[in-house]
Write a protein that holds these residues in place. Structure first.
Motif, PDB file in Angstrom:
ATOM      1  N   TYR A  41     -55.695 -19.926  39.119  1.00 30.98           N
ATOM      2  CA  TYR A  41     -56.897 -19.210  38.684  1.00 30.98           C
ATOM      3  C   TYR A  41     -57.181 -19.469  37.205  1.00 30.98           C
ATOM      4  O   TYR A  41     -58.311 -19.759  36.809  1.00 30.98           O
ATOM      5  N   GLN A  42     -56.151 -19.388  36.372  1.00 31.28           N
ATOM      6  CA  GLN A  42     -56.326 -19.633  34.948  1.00 31.28           C
ATOM      7  C   GLN A  42     -56.738 -21.071  34.676  1.00 31.28           C
ATOM      8  O   GLN A  42     -57.561 -21.349  33.799  1.00 31.28           O
TER       9      GLN A  42
ATOM     10  N   PRO B  51     -52.131 -16.905  40.221  1.00 31.94           N
ATOM     11  CA  PRO B  51     -52.682 -16.692  38.881  1.00 31.94           C
ATOM     12  C   PRO B  51     -52.753 -17.973  38.043  1.00 31.94           C
ATOM     13  O   PRO B  51     -53.697 -18.168  37.281  1.00 31.94           O
ATOM     14  N   SER B  52     -51.765 -18.851  38.186  1.00 32.07           N
ATOM     15  CA  SER B  52     -51.765 -20.072  37.385  1.00 32.07           C
ATOM     16  C   SER B  52     -52.926 -20.985  37.760  1.00 32.07           C
ATOM     17  O   SER B  52     -53.590 -21.564  36.893  1.00 32.07           O
TER      18      SER B  52
ATOM     19  N   GLY C 253     -62.073 -11.627  34.834  1.00 31.41           N
ATOM     20  CA  GLY C 253     -61.726 -12.483  33.701  1.00 31.41           C
ATOM     21  C   GLY C 253     -62.669 -13.628  33.419  1.00 31.41           C
ATOM     22  O   GLY C 253     -62.316 -14.532  32.653  1.00 31.41           O
TER      23      GLY C 253
ATOM     24  N   LYS D  59     -57.002 -15.264  42.173  1.00 34.02           N
ATOM     25  CA  LYS D  59     -56.395 -14.560  41.046  1.00 34.02           C
ATOM     26  C   LYS D  59     -55.173 -13.773  41.488  1.00 34.02           C
ATOM     27  O   LYS D  59     -54.160 -13.702  40.778  1.00 34.02           O
TER      28      LYS D  59
ATOM     29  N   GLY E 114     -60.212 -21.829  32.936  1.00 33.81           N
ATOM     30  CA  GLY E 114     -60.135 -22.545  31.664  1.00 33.81           C
ATOM     31  C   GLY E 114     -60.769 -23.910  31.732  1.00 33.81           C
ATOM     32  O   GLY E 114     -61.372 -24.397  30.761  1.00 33.81           O
TER      33      GLY E 114
END
Length: 206
Positions: A198-199, A195-196, A10, A191, A203
């Motif tokens: 990682y995002q 996940p949060s 990603g 990830k 970002g």
């Protein structure tokens, strides 16, 4: 590490370039050292092949009691000496490469400065070709001169403590960690496990 792999988790193009640049800074010195070692190995092999060729040619022509017999002895001596010197140089080159790789893995900021504090004469290879006599010295140097070493990413136990870019340090500090500071394994683990976070990291590093 491949661009396609980073795209698969990603990352965008800018983030991929940042990660690849950091990866290149770590791996390029080792590639260069390996290339030099291979060049020296090939050069020494060529020298040995030339002397060996002369030796075989003289053996074909040699006759007992002739001048060629003396030539054969001289070439045999030259070959033995060249072979011994080549093996010695190859071992030295291999040892220097292995020491450089170990210093890089240990996070040495200045390889020459750290190497000057080591007694490389006490560093050798065991019967299995494994480097011995270095780890103890390196630990002692690192303990007394920690300013010569960068903190390695795998120095902590278990999973890395990852703080998303732009978020405060969980221990109360204000330090942040850029995306390029993470290895591919750390990014994959983040990830999968969080996940949060990682995002937030991906970002926040745009």
């Amino acid at each position: 590490m491949k661009t396609e792999t980073l795209q698969g988790i990603g990352l965008n193009d800018d983030q991929i370039r940042s990660v690849m640049a950091e990866f290149g800074n770590e791996i390029n010195p080792l590639k260069q050292a390996k290339a030099i070692a291979e060049q020296e190995r090939d050069s020494l092999k060529t020298q040995l092949d030339e002397v060996n060729g002369q030796l075989k040619e003289a053996q074909k022509k040699a006759e007992k009691g002739s001048d060629l017999q003396n030539q054969l002895k001289d070439l045999q001596k030259q070959f033995d000496e060249s072979k011994a010197n080549a093996e010695k140089q190859l071992q030295a080159t291999k040892k220097d490469y292995e020491i450089s790789a170990a210093l890089s893995q240990a996070g040495a900021k200045n390889e020459k400065a750290v190497k000057a504090l080591l007694d490389t004469e006490k560093v050798n290879f065991d019967d299995n070709g494994k480097l011995i006599g270095l780890s103890e010295q390196l630990e002692a140097v690192k303990k007394d001169n920690d300013f010569l070493f960068a903190e390695t990413k795998d120095s902590g136990a278990g999973k890395p403590n990852i703080t998303p870019a732009g978020n405060p340090n969980p221990n109360g500090g204000n330090g942040t960690k850029a995306l390029a500071d993470y290895s591919y394994q750390e990014l994959s683990a983040l990830k999968a496990d969080s996940p949060s976070q990682y995002q937030a990291l991906v970002g926040g590093d745009k």
